[in-house]
Motif scaffolding. Structure first.
Motif, PDB file in Angstrom:
ATOM      1  N   PRO A   1       0.697  -1.114  -0.085  1.00 55.09           N
ATOM      2  CA  PRO A   1      -0.171   0.014  -0.023  1.00 55.09           C
ATOM      3  C   PRO A   1       1.049   1.272   0.038  1.00 55.09           C
ATOM      4  CG  PRO A   1      -0.727  -1.336   1.704  1.00 55.09           C
ATOM      5  CD  PRO A   1       0.523  -2.159   1.192  1.00 55.09           C
ATOM      6  N   GLY A   2       1.826   1.463   0.865  1.00 55.00           N
ATOM      7  CA  GLY A   2       2.654   2.617   0.864  1.00 55.00           C
ATOM      8  C   GLY A   2       3.122   3.038  -0.425  1.00 55.00           C
ATOM      9  N   PRO A   3       4.176   2.266  -1.102  1.00 52.89           N
ATOM     10  CA  PRO A   3       4.769   2.714  -2.381  1.00 52.89           C
ATOM     11  C   PRO A   3       3.541   2.823  -3.427  1.00 52.89           C
ATOM     12  CG  PRO A   3       5.738   0.760  -1.396  1.00 52.89           C
ATOM     13  CD  PRO A   3       4.773   1.040  -0.413  1.00 52.89           C
ATOM     14  N   SER A   4       2.305   2.025  -3.118  1.00 51.28           N
ATOM     15  CA  SER A   4       1.393   1.958  -4.417  1.00 51.28           C
ATOM     16  C   SER A   4       0.836   3.412  -4.174  1.00 51.28           C
ATOM     17  CB  SER A   4       0.105   0.977  -4.183  1.00 51.28           C
ATOM     18  OG  SER A   4       0.981  -0.321  -4.313  1.00 51.28           O
ATOM     19  N   LEU A   5       0.461   3.776  -3.166  1.00 48.41           N
ATOM     20  CA  LEU A   5       0.146   5.026  -3.016  1.00 48.41           C
ATOM     21  C   LEU A   5       0.873   6.186  -3.404  1.00 48.41           C
ATOM     22  CD1 LEU A   5      -1.773   4.793   0.545  1.00 48.41           C
ATOM     23  CD2 LEU A   5      -2.921   5.235  -1.661  1.00 48.41           C
ATOM     24  N   LEU A   6       2.139   6.293  -3.111  1.00 53.55           N
ATOM     25  CA  LEU A   6       3.106   7.078  -3.591  1.00 53.55           C
ATOM     26  C   LEU A   6       3.128   7.084  -5.204  1.00 53.55           C
ATOM     27  CD1 LEU A   6       5.487   9.067  -2.825  1.00 53.55           C
ATOM     28  CD2 LEU A   6       6.864   7.160  -2.940  1.00 53.55           C
ATOM     29  N   VAL A   7       3.042   5.952  -5.730  1.00 55.31           N
ATOM     30  CA  VAL A   7       3.094   5.816  -7.260  1.00 55.31           C
ATOM     31  C   VAL A   7       1.691   6.663  -7.901  1.00 55.31           C
ATOM     32  CG1 VAL A   7       2.663   4.495  -9.192  1.00 55.31           C
ATOM     33  CG2 VAL A   7       4.395   3.943  -7.513  1.00 55.31           C
ATOM     34  N   ILE A   8       0.579   6.265  -7.359  1.00 57.96           N
ATOM     35  CA  ILE A   8      -0.749   6.704  -7.736  1.00 57.96           C
ATOM     36  C   ILE A   8      -0.687   8.474  -7.440  1.00 57.96           C
ATOM     37  CG2 ILE A   8      -3.276   6.954  -7.238  1.00 57.96           C
ATOM     38  CD1 ILE A   8      -3.044   3.932  -6.716  1.00 57.96           C
ATOM     39  N   GLY A   9      -0.105   8.685  -6.404  1.00 56.47           N
ATOM     40  CA  GLY A   9      -0.219  10.352  -6.007  1.00 56.47           C
ATOM     41  C   GLY A   9       0.708  11.095  -6.878  1.00 56.47           C
ATOM     42  N   GLY A  10       1.828  10.426  -7.094  1.00 58.87           N
ATOM     43  CA  GLY A  10       3.026  10.823  -7.682  1.00 58.87           C
ATOM     44  C   GLY A  10       2.571  11.120  -9.280  1.00 58.87           C
ATOM     45  N   TYR A  11       1.864  10.055  -9.888  1.00 59.10           N
ATOM     46  CA  TYR A  11       1.539  10.347 -11.234  1.00 59.10           C
ATOM     47  C   TYR A  11       0.268  11.356 -11.263  1.00 59.10           C
ATOM     48  CZ  TYR A  11       4.429   6.451 -12.920  1.00 59.10           C
ATOM     49  OH  TYR A  11       5.732   5.630 -13.322  1.00 59.10           O
ATOM     50  N   GLY A  12      -0.405  11.430 -10.339  1.00 51.16           N
ATOM     51  CA  GLY A  12      -1.736  12.333 -10.371  1.00 51.16           C
ATOM     52  C   GLY A  12      -1.173  13.625 -10.452  1.00 51.16           C
ATOM     53  N   LEU A  13      -0.272  13.912  -9.440  1.00 53.86           N
ATOM     54  CA  LEU A  13       0.398  15.180  -9.400  1.00 53.86           C
ATOM     55  C   LEU A  13       1.068  15.737 -10.581  1.00 53.86           C
ATOM     56  CD1 LEU A  13       0.774  17.756  -7.672  1.00 53.86           C
ATOM     57  CD2 LEU A  13       2.830  16.480  -6.712  1.00 53.86           C
ATOM     58  N   ALA A  14       1.815  14.714 -10.985  1.00 58.42           N
ATOM     59  CA  ALA A  14       2.794  14.931 -12.324  1.00 58.42           C
ATOM     60  C   ALA A  14       2.071  15.469 -13.499  1.00 58.42           C
ATOM     61  CB  ALA A  14       3.636  13.651 -12.527  1.00 58.42           C
ATOM     62  N   PHE A  15       0.666  14.516 -13.748  1.00 62.19           N
ATOM     63  CA  PHE A  15      -0.033  14.718 -14.958  1.00 62.19           C
ATOM     64  C   PHE A  15      -1.053  15.879 -14.693  1.00 62.19           C
ATOM     65  CE2 PHE A  15       0.787  10.179 -15.849  1.00 62.19           C
ATOM     66  CZ  PHE A  15       1.344  10.545 -17.185  1.00 62.19           C
ATOM     67  N   TRP A  16      -1.445  16.315 -13.486  1.00 56.50           N
ATOM     68  CA  TRP A  16      -2.132  17.590 -13.404  1.00 56.50           C
ATOM     69  C   TRP A  16      -1.251  18.944 -13.688  1.00 56.50           C
ATOM     70  CZ3 TRP A  16      -1.271  21.261  -9.019  1.00 56.50           C
ATOM     71  CH2 TRP A  16      -2.330  22.040  -9.025  1.00 56.50           C
ATOM     72  N   LEU A  17      -0.036  18.947 -13.142  1.00 59.49           N
ATOM     73  CA  LEU A  17       1.122  20.011 -13.437  1.00 59.49           C
ATOM     74  C   LEU A  17       1.420  19.809 -14.945  1.00 59.49           C
ATOM     75  CD1 LEU A  17       3.383  19.283 -10.329  1.00 59.49           C
ATOM     76  CD2 LEU A  17       1.705  21.487 -10.652  1.00 59.49           C
ATOM     77  N   LEU A  18       1.526  18.744 -15.270  1.00 57.92           N
ATOM     78  CA  LEU A  18       1.759  18.713 -16.806  1.00 57.92           C
ATOM     79  C   LEU A  18       0.599  19.283 -17.640  1.00 57.92           C
ATOM     80  CD1 LEU A  18       4.107  17.753 -18.692  1.00 57.92           C
ATOM     81  CD2 LEU A  18       2.788  15.617 -18.995  1.00 57.92           C
ATOM     82  N   GLY A  19      -0.526  19.160 -17.364  1.00 58.91           N
ATOM     83  CA  GLY A  19      -1.762  19.722 -18.090  1.00 58.91           C
ATOM     84  C   GLY A  19      -1.673  21.170 -17.890  1.00 58.91           C
ATOM     85  N   LEU A  20      -1.130  21.741 -16.676  1.00 57.26           N
ATOM     86  CA  LEU A  20      -0.979  23.220 -16.405  1.00 57.26           C
ATOM     87  C   LEU A  20      -0.046  23.682 -17.270  1.00 57.26           C
ATOM     88  CD1 LEU A  20      -1.266  23.839 -12.685  1.00 57.26           C
ATOM     89  CD2 LEU A  20      -3.125  24.104 -14.321  1.00 57.26           C
ATOM     90  N   VAL A  21       1.160  23.043 -17.439  1.00 50.91           N
ATOM     91  CA  VAL A  21       2.308  23.567 -18.421  1.00 50.91           C
ATOM     92  C   VAL A  21       2.037  23.406 -19.904  1.00 50.91           C
ATOM     93  CG1 VAL A  21       4.582  22.946 -19.472  1.00 50.91           C
ATOM     94  CG2 VAL A  21       4.068  22.692 -16.655  1.00 50.91           C
TER      95      VAL A  21
END
Length: 109
Positions: free
Chosen positions: A30-50
């Motif tokens: 669960p820990g690393p899985s949440l990090l992956v899901i949260g990290g990709y979510g944040l990355a793609f949201w920021l990428l959309g802004l860029v």
């Protein structure tokens, strides 16, 4: 906020998520899985802004080039996965391509 700062943050989030992907053990931890899901979510949201301010091709060239190099460095440090010289040469060519786009291409701005 500066578009390149947003891109840098997006790259950092994606690099953390991708590096943690191995630690998920197929998403059974669960820990690393949440990090992956949260990290990709944040990355793609920021990428959309860029991408509202930079061309898609330029954004993706910087994103993927920096991501490849940073993930390779982290994989070497965290997982002891050392690239051979052809891999290093290829990454050097990718970096060169991103530099060419940023310095001489009119589509970078």
């Amino acid at each position: 906020m500066n578009v390149y700062v947003l891109l840098l943050l997006a790259i950092a989030a994606e690099v953390v998520a991708t590096t943690a992907l191995k630690a998920t053990a197929g998403f059974t931890r669960p820990g690393p899985s949440l990090l992956v899901i949260g990290g990709y979510g944040l990355a793609f949201w920021l990428l959309g802004l860029v991408m509202q301010r930079l061309p898609v091709g330029v954004t993706y060239a910087i994103w993927s080039g920096a991501g490849i190099v940073l993930i390779t460095l982290l994989a070497a440090l965290v997982y002891r996965q050392l690239p051979d010289w052809p891999a290093l040469l290829g990454m050097g060519l990718i970096i060169s391509g991103v530099v060419v786009i940023q310095l001489w291409s009119g589509s970078g701005h």
